[in-house]
Design a protein around this motif. Structure first.
Motif, mmCIF file in Angstrom:
data_model
loop_
_atom_site.group_PDB
_atom_site.id
_atom_site.type_symbol
_atom_site.label_atom_id
_atom_site.label_comp_id
_atom_site.label_asym_id
_atom_site.label_seq_id
_atom_site.Cartn_x
_atom_site.Cartn_y
_atom_site.Cartn_z
ATOM 1 N N TYR A 101 0.829 -1.191 0.000
ATOM 2 C CA TYR A 101 0.000 0.000 0.000
ATOM 3 C C TYR A 101 0.865 1.243 0.000
ATOM 4 O O TYR A 101 0.680 2.173 -0.790
ATOM 5 N N PHE A 156 2.533 1.801 -3.082
ATOM 6 C CA PHE A 156 1.616 2.308 -4.110
ATOM 7 C C PHE A 156 1.557 3.820 -4.086
ATOM 8 O O PHE A 156 1.433 4.443 -5.138
ATOM 9 N N ILE A 157 1.619 4.418 -2.880
ATOM 10 C CA ILE A 157 1.583 5.888 -2.828
ATOM 11 C C ILE A 157 2.731 6.448 -3.649
ATOM 12 O O ILE A 157 2.535 7.278 -4.543
ATOM 13 N N ALA A 182 2.314 5.699 -7.282
ATOM 14 C CA ALA A 182 1.250 6.488 -7.890
ATOM 15 C C ALA A 182 1.691 7.921 -8.122
ATOM 16 O O ALA A 182 1.482 8.476 -9.205
ATOM 17 N N TYR A 200 -0.908 4.452 6.019
ATOM 18 C CA TYR A 200 -1.236 4.988 4.708
ATOM 19 C C TYR A 200 -1.436 6.495 4.792
ATOM 20 O O TYR A 200 -0.935 7.268 3.965
ATOM 21 N N VAL A 259 3.506 13.251 1.540
ATOM 22 C CA VAL A 259 3.542 13.766 0.169
ATOM 23 C C VAL A 259 2.902 15.146 0.114
ATOM 24 O O VAL A 259 3.430 16.081 -0.499
ATOM 25 N N VAL A 280 -2.708 15.001 -3.555
ATOM 26 C CA VAL A 280 -2.573 13.608 -3.127
ATOM 27 C C VAL A 280 -3.120 13.452 -1.714
ATOM 28 O O VAL A 280 -3.855 12.505 -1.408
ATOM 29 N N PRO A 294 -5.416 6.467 -7.349
ATOM 30 C CA PRO A 294 -4.918 5.242 -6.711
ATOM 31 C C PRO A 294 -4.536 5.431 -5.237
ATOM 32 O O PRO A 294 -3.541 4.868 -4.804
ATOM 33 N N PHE A 295 -5.286 6.250 -4.518
ATOM 34 C CA PHE A 295 -4.948 6.448 -3.103
ATOM 35 C C PHE A 295 -6.088 5.954 -2.212
ATOM 36 O O PHE A 295 -6.386 6.512 -1.181
ATOM 37 N N PHE A 323 -6.475 2.670 -1.246
ATOM 38 C CA PHE A 323 -6.286 1.295 -0.762
ATOM 39 C C PHE A 323 -6.701 1.099 0.693
ATOM 40 O O PHE A 323 -7.141 0.042 1.087
#
Lengths: 925, 536
Positions: free
Chosen positions: A904, A907-908, A911, B182, B189, B238, B248-249, B251
């Motif tokens: 995961y 993936f950040i 991405a 996450y 970011v 983001v 795609p964030f 998950f």
């Protein structure tokens, strides 16, 4: 009191009288539904309270009218004038005050105008404007004298054609209308009788068409209100006794059976009965007070629905439910015509309102009556074009949008009139829709009394009277013939039926026929006069029959009765009053006073007889004779002609018929039929009475168990019999008649002639009728007496055995007892063809449409088989492919979602980097 | 001006103006304090913490509603920067405050009815819930990049704990942990992006961003390229995309929702999204407000990019939802898909604002309409999603399962919940006459409008339409199980009837879904009124 205040007072009172029964209905139906058991009389008390209060308010309203308009003086003067005229006619002198327009066609109220004339108010003629000014200043009560002045103030040729009474009224509200200095004012306000009308509430507005709840009050409304509420009160009270066997939780209906042959057991429906009675009264009063034809229609249907409920009150009995259906459906047939009439009216006039009272405000559109009749009451006909020009109510022709005179085709007016009259035929059980009424006797007897003698069926006659200005001469002729045929047919049937209530039912139809005839031959007041008197004596007769039936444990067959007068003295005597009234018997040349003396002497004799025998068996009889004798001899009645109400009203109709026949010899039937029927009426009514009350008891068992009804039932009988006897005292010079004729449409005084050469009629006026009155009266009396005597000979004395007559006139008898084969005729004419058509349609359905459909379904099956192959092999394959692909993609997405935190977070980063790369690649530089 | 004067001015500004305008937030803070005090002094023996929370939420809602009414009646476009420009107070802020607080009231009621936190946990749970809500309200009113970050974090941190609130459950703890890690990554970011942007522009004040960007890009040779600016913006986004669970964030989303209780999942799916959307709109308009000049194509392409991401998100969410067997997980994917739909609305706002050409008035009007659609969608989404999650929570309380197969034949046991579920799901699909249809229609209409500017938006519109069809199946799968399948013998009863409080609550939440589908005018005119304030 001025016009407005008086009107408002009367309106308020009548509205209360109208709405109280509705309140009663609502309370009764819900409270009754929620009550624990069926033993409470509260519903009946509520209903009686409501309608009784209604009667009080109605009579209060009537009194207010009498007081406020100084009606008594007007009446005195009218009555005196009437006598003068009669005397003059008898002596063959020239008629007073008819010098200069005698040659005109009859016109009932000229005489009044001229009477005023004679009283020497010529000079007032010139004080026209001055008087107006005076009027507008005063705004106070105006005596009849003032009324006369007011009338004379506008004594121009047109105004002279107006009935006197209305002028009194117009003088009353003079302040309102004189206030507007329109030139036409004087004319505009004189086209109709004194009316107070307006809008309660506007329901809807479609374009120009307003659907309002309106009121329209004139003396006809007042009289009808008082009559309906009084009779309804009596009937309500009577029903409290009559229906008391419903006061149980388990009512056993001996005439209704379950499939297994057992009697029907059900909870008593006492409260429902009274709730429906209340609703019925509300509907009937709503119909009478209605200010537009649409509202009439609404209440008309409500009346129909109520009668449906009440006729089918014993709904478990097949005969009752069938009768209810029959009544309802027959009425629908008539209402179909009514609806056509409504449509014709709406498309032409764009309004349903009878008349607009406040025409002085020029922006207000005129009502129906004002549009169709000139202020003089005439139709503005263009014979060549065959059109009728509409009036603006101000004495001129109505302009349409292009500024041309608005007109309607003459035939359309005829259609509208016939249509509305069609409704009347249904509701008043006229030929050819008369067959429902006898069947409707399945309802409880108080229902018959209320719904099917005095009020509901009267609605048809009432409407015909109310809508009178819209009827052309052709329509009136139709009305007359329908009435004549009905009255005769029904009377002949009444002679042979043996069921007590059936006789009364047919006599009702017959009497309604008289009323229609009266209206049709231009005896407006005569027809409605008969309506009111008939209501009294017919409800009396029905209640008496109810009392007999209750006494005889629901036996209705007259041949099983006999000699009941000894058991039921009060019921019997009351019924005798009713029978004499309806038969129209009178003692020529004798006044009530003389009769009173005779009764007193009789009473004295009986008393002496009692004293001689040293017993008191005749005490009640003596007391009754003395009281009645005293009342007759020492009250206002003493000088009146010794005749009951029915005599006067029927006399008026027969006299009009005679005059009509003399003026239009082609219409002989219109005179002969009512005359013969007058005899028949006397015959069958006395047959009924003799059968029931005289002679030997034919069924000993029945006779032994028979007993007089309780006070709650006999009380109303006595009250009604008094009114049935004296309500029409004075005949055409009497209060009732004068009161009614105040509302007579202006047209009844106008010269009328047929248009388009379809009919050419001479219409009888008041004077002409008076001229023929005595001869007509004599003829009718002779007929009635003959009928009575025959009945007496056959059924009273038993000199001739009815069975002998029956066998010798077998054909006629069976024809009559089959009711002229009307039911069979309708069965053949409508039912059978309808069945044939239905069977034909069913066959088409089965062999054409169904066959086609079956073929279609087979074809579909065949196609679908192929389609399925195509679908499974080709389309499904494709879709499955797509579905599988979707699921695979979804599944792979699922794989992406590994649940591994490491991935995961990775993936950040991936991405963000990917997106940045994409940006660099894709971005415009 | 010496320091004291500045301090005085600052204090004066804070005390006189700013504090008065954050009353709802202050009340929530007060409620948190009283909740803690209730625990501390053992008052919770007499007063249940949940009622304290409910009262607090109600009072805050009342004040927020009052603020909004006052603003609305005052008319005009009142925009007030408070706390020296860190926060902004306008109709948009007020609207979102109402929105969030109404939602808070409903969620607190739901937790009371479903009994999620027991007496012991009550203060903890509501403290977290209220803290998170304050964070969202701050997000909605933020006017500064710093506050943007603070708001996101303030929302997120309590959320992490709430997701793991079912302490005994392993799944729950795992979900919470994943969410934290996450979230930390995403925040990193975003913070990077913020620092780049603030460093470049010399300010964090969003109302100045557009101006500064203009300055940078128009001064002859640009200091940085449009692409670089785009990357900065992308990085900030983001963080927001993480909150919105945008592909795609996304998950964290299914795992977190599956692990969290239905109430929390409902809260996160609606409230944190609402806050994030408010912030996203503010941020997007911050750089594209006014005449962007040379940067206009850049922003247009950013809008298109957002749109493409939105389309991918919606498609991904819908397709992934197919295979799910757990209702909450299925709703999680549905949440992702709906975030996609709403993001399409944002995309069309950006695209419409940056339409090439001179007609700014028309552009503004179109953008207002697009934003109006977004707000309408959010409002409907509040009710329909909360309704669905509430039904899940009530059913869970009776059958202790959230597996779709255990829902078989529920219609025979609890028709009221099933019918409400049906209404909510039909609305989520976007069928008339429910509110979801109207919202979706408005967004699609704005997409169509934006398609006039760039054809990619039409493709996105097509994708949106296709997605509506895709979504039909998995919602209907749930409904089919609930309505058509027979109830297995011995399956536990669900005791939620018409008259019961849960039944009443569900109806109350579902009713607006129907009402907003039929009576559109009231809310849409309010939404337009609110949206117009952002386009001066």
């Amino acid at each position: 009191m001025d016009y407005q205040t008086t009107g408002e007072t009367i309106k308020t009172l009548l509205t209360l009288a109208w709405l109280l029964p509705l309140l009663g209905f609502a309370v009764e139906i819900f409270a009754g539904y929620w009550q624990r058991d069926r033993l409470s009389k509260a519903a009946a008390q509520m209903a009686v309270g409501c309608i009784g209060l209604g009667f009080l308010f109605s009579s209060w309203a009537l009194m207010t009218y009498v007081q406020a308009t100084g009606w008594n003086e007007r009446y005195e003067h009218e009555s005196a004038h009437h006598k003068e005229l009669v005397a003059a006619i008898e002596e063959g002198k020239p008629l007073p005050g008819h010098g200069h327009h005698e040659e005109g066609h009859g016109d009932g109220h000229h005489d009044d105008a001229h009477h005023e004339h004679e009283e020497g108010h010529h000079e007032e003629k010139h004080h026209d404007g001055e008087h107006k000014a005076e009027e507008s200043e005063k705004q106070t009560a105006i005596t009849p004298k003032d009324a006369a002045l007011a009338q004379f103030a506008i004594a121009d040729p047109i105004a002279a054609e107006k009935p006197d009474s209305e002028h009194a009224e117009h003088a009353e509200h003079g302040h309102e209308e004189h206030g507007h200095d329109h030139e036409e004012d004087a004319e505009a306000k004189h086209e109709g009788p004194a009316v107070f009308s307006g809008v309660y509430y506007r329901l809807a507005k479609f374009g120009d068409l307003e659907i309002n709840i309106e009121y329209y009050i004139d003396t006809l409304t007042l009289v009808m209100f008082t009559m309906v509420t009084f009779i309804a009160t009596c009937i309500h009270i009577f029903a409290m006794g009559y229906m008391s066997d419903e006061l149980t939780d388990e009512y056993v209906d001996h005439e209704a059976h379950y499939a297994n042959g057992k009697h029907v057991h059900r909870p008593g429906r006492f409260y429902k009965f009274f709730a429906f009675l209340s609703l019925f009264c509300f509907s009937m009063l709503g119909l009478v007070i209605a200010g537009n034809i649409f509202q009439v229609f609404v209440f008309w249907e409500l009346v129909g629905v109520c009668s449906y409920f009440l006729i089918g009150f014993y709904v478990e009995r097949k005969s009752a439910s069938t009768a209810a259906n029959k009544a309802f459906i027959m009425n629908r047939v008539g209402d179909f015509g009514f609806l056509i009439g409504l449509m014709a009216i709406w498309t032409t006039f764009g309004t349903f309102k009878f008349a607009e009272p406040d025409l002085a405000h020029a922006d207000k559109p005129a009502g129906l009556f004002q549009m169709i009749r000139t202020p003089g009451g005439e139709l503005d006909v263009d014979e060549e074009a065959g059109v009728v020009y509409l009036q603006d109510g101000h004495g001129g022709r109505l302009k349409n949008d292009e500024g041309l005179p608005a007109s309607m085709p003459y035939w359309l007016l005829v259609v509208a009139g016939l249509g509305v009259f069609g409704g009347c035929i249904g509701k008043s059980a006229q030929f050819p829709l008369q067959t429902w009424l006898p069947d409707a006797m399945e309802g409880p007897t108080p229902v018959s009394a209320l719904v099917h003698s005095a009020t509901m069926v009267a609605a048809g006659v009432y409407l015909a009277g109310r809508f009178y200005p819209m009827f052309t001469p052709e329509v009136l002729l139709v009305i007359a013939y329908v009435g004549a045929i009905t009255l005769f047919v029904a009377a002949t049937i009444a002679m042979v039926v043996t069921d007590l209530k059936q006789v009364l039912a047919y006599s009702t139809i017959s009497q309604l026929g008289y009323m229609m005839l009266g209206l049709g031959i231009f005896g407006w007041a005569a027809g409605l006069f008969h309506l009111v008197t008939h209501a009294f004596f017919k409800s009396l007769l029905f209640l008496c029959s109810g009392s007999v039936i209750a006494a005889c444990h629901h036996e209705q067959e007259m041949p099983k009765m006999g000699g009941l007068i000894r058991k039921l003295p009060i019921t019997g005597s009351a019924m005798l009053v009713g029978v004499i009234a309806i038969a129209g018997l009178s003692v020529p040349g004798v006044s009530f006073g003389v009769i009173g003396y005779i009764l007193l002497i009789l009473g004295l004799l009986f008393a002496l007889f009692d004293i001689y025998k040293r017993e008191r068996t005749k005490l009640p009889l003596v007391a009754t004779l003395v009281v009645v004798g005293l009342m007759l001899s020492y009250t206002g009645l003493a000088n009146a002609k010794a005749a009951f109400s029915g005599f006067h009203s029927k006399d008026a109709i027969v006299a009009t018929a005679l005059t009509y026949f003399k003026m239009n010899p082609a219409h002989l039937l219109l005179f002969i039929l009512p005359l013969i029927t007058a005899g028949l009426t006397a015959f069958y009514m006395f047959r009924l009475w003799f059968y029931t009350f005289l002679g030997k008891p034919r069924d000993e068992h029945l006779y032994d168990h028979c007993h007089e009804s309780p006070l709650v039932m006999t009380g109303p009988l006595v009250a009604l019999s008094v009114l049935a006897a004296i309500c029409a005292v004075g005949g055409e010079g009497g209060k009732l008649f004068v009161m009614l004729s105040e509302s007579a449409p202006a047209m009844t005084h106008a010269v009328m002639a047929g248009v388009g050469s379809t009919v050419s009629l001479n219409l009888p006026g008041h004077i002409d009728v008076l001229t023929n009155h005595s001869s007509a009266g004599n003829l009718a009396t002779i007929a009635a007496v003959t009928g009575t005597l025959i009945a007496f000979v056959i059924y009273g004395l038993g000199l001739i055995n009815p069975a002998d007559i029956k066998s010798s006139l077998k054909g006629v008898h069976s024809y009559l007892s089959h009711k002229w084969y009307f039911d069979e005729l309708y069965d053949t004419m409508f039912m059978k063809p309808a069945h044939i058509v239905a069977r034909f349609c069913a066959a088409i359905d089965k062999y054409v449409f169904d066959a086609f459909l079956h073929w279609l379904s087979r074809a579909t099956l065949w196609i679908s088989k192929w389609d399925r192959l195509f679908d499974e092999k080709f389309v499904d394959g494709l879709v499955n492919l797509l579905g599988a692909a979707t699921f695979r993609v979804g599944g792979s997405f699922r794989k992406l979602q590994t649940g591994q935190l490491r991935q995961y977070v990775m993936f950040i980063a991936v991405a963000v980097v990917t997106l940045s790369v994409v940006l660099f690649v894709w971005f415009p530089h | 001006m010496n320091f004291e004067e500045i301090l005085n001015l600052f204090i004066q500004d804070t005390a006189d103006t700013s504090v008065g305008l954050i009353r709802p937030e202050l009340i929530l803070c007060g409620t948190i304090l009283s909740l803690l005090f209730v625990r501390l002094f053992s008052i919770d023996r007499w007063i249940t913490p949940s009622w304290v929370a409910l009262v607090g939420a109600f009072v805050a809602f009342g004040f927020a509603a009052n603020d909004f009414m006052v603003l609305k009646e005052a008319g005009g476009d009142t925009v007030q920067e408070i706390f020296t420009g860190l926060l902004i107070f306008d109709r948009f802020t007020a609207f979102f405050r109402i929105f969030l607080l109404l939602f808070l009231v409903l969620v607190v009621t739901l937790t009371i009815l479903s009994g999620l936190p027991d007496l012991e946990d009550g203060p903890d749970f509501y403290t977290l819930l209220f803290g998170s809500t304050i964070g969202m309200m701050v997000m909605a009113s933020s006017n500064h990049l710093l506050i943007l970050f603070l708001g996101v974090e303030m929302t997120s941190v309590p959320s992490y704990v709430m997701v793991g609130f079912l302490k005994g459950k392993r799944v729950s703890s795992e979900a919470s942990f994943k969410y934290v890690v996450y979230g930390a990554g995403a925040s990193g970011v975003m913070l990077y992006g913020i620092s780049l942007l603030a460093g470049l522009l010399g300010t964090g004040n969003m109302s100045l961003i557009a101006e500064r960007l203009q300055m940078i890009s128009s001064s002859g040779e640009p200091i940085v390229s449009g692409t670089a600016i785009s990357v900065m913006i992308l990085m900030v986004m983001v963080g927001l995309a993480f909150k919105l669970s945008v592909f795609p964030f996304h998950f964290w989303c299914p795992d977190a929702f599956e692990g969290a209780s239905a109430e929390v999942a409902g809260f996160l799916s609606v409230a944190s999204k609402a806050g994030a959307f408010a912030l996203l709109v503010r941020f997007a308009l911050a750089f594209s407000a006014g005449d962007a000049g040379a940067l206009q194509p850049t922003f247009l392409y950013i809008g298109l990019g957002v749109g493409v991401i939105a389309a991918i998100t919606a498609t991904y969410g819908n397709l992934a939802a197919y295979m799910q067997t757990n209702v909450k997980r299925l709703l999680a994917y549905s949440t992702i898909a709906h975030a996609g739909y709403m993001l399409m609305g944002v995309a069309s706002v950006i695209v419409l604002m940056n339409a090439p050409g001179e007609d700014t008035a028309a552009a503004t009007a179109n953008a207002t309409q697009a934003l109006e659609g977004l707000l309408y969608y959010l409002a409907v989404y509040l009710f329909m999603n909360l309704g669905a999650f509430a039904v899940v929570a009530f059913i869970r309380n009776s059958i202790f399962s959230e597996e779709i197969e255990d829902y078989a034949g529920l219609i025979s046991v609890t028709p009221i919940l099933c019918v409400c579920m049906l209404i909510c799901m039909f609305s989520l699909i976007g069928m008339p006459p429910f509110g979801g249809f109207v919202g979706k229609f408005m967004i699609f209409a704005s997409l169509f409008e934006a398609g006039n500017i760039h054809w990619v938006m039409w493709l996105i519109l097509v994708a949106g339409g296709l997605n509506t069809v895709f979504s039909l199946f998995y919602y209907l799968k749930v409904l089919k199980v609930m309505f058509l399948d027979p109830r297995p013998a011995g399956a536990p009863d669900v005791d939620v009837r018409w008259g019961s409080l849960p039944g009443f609550y569900t109806m109350l939440v579902t009713a607006p879904v129907v009402v907003l589908g039929v009576l559109v005018q009231g809310l849409s005119s309010t939404a337009q009124n609110v949206a117009s304030v952002l386009f001066p």
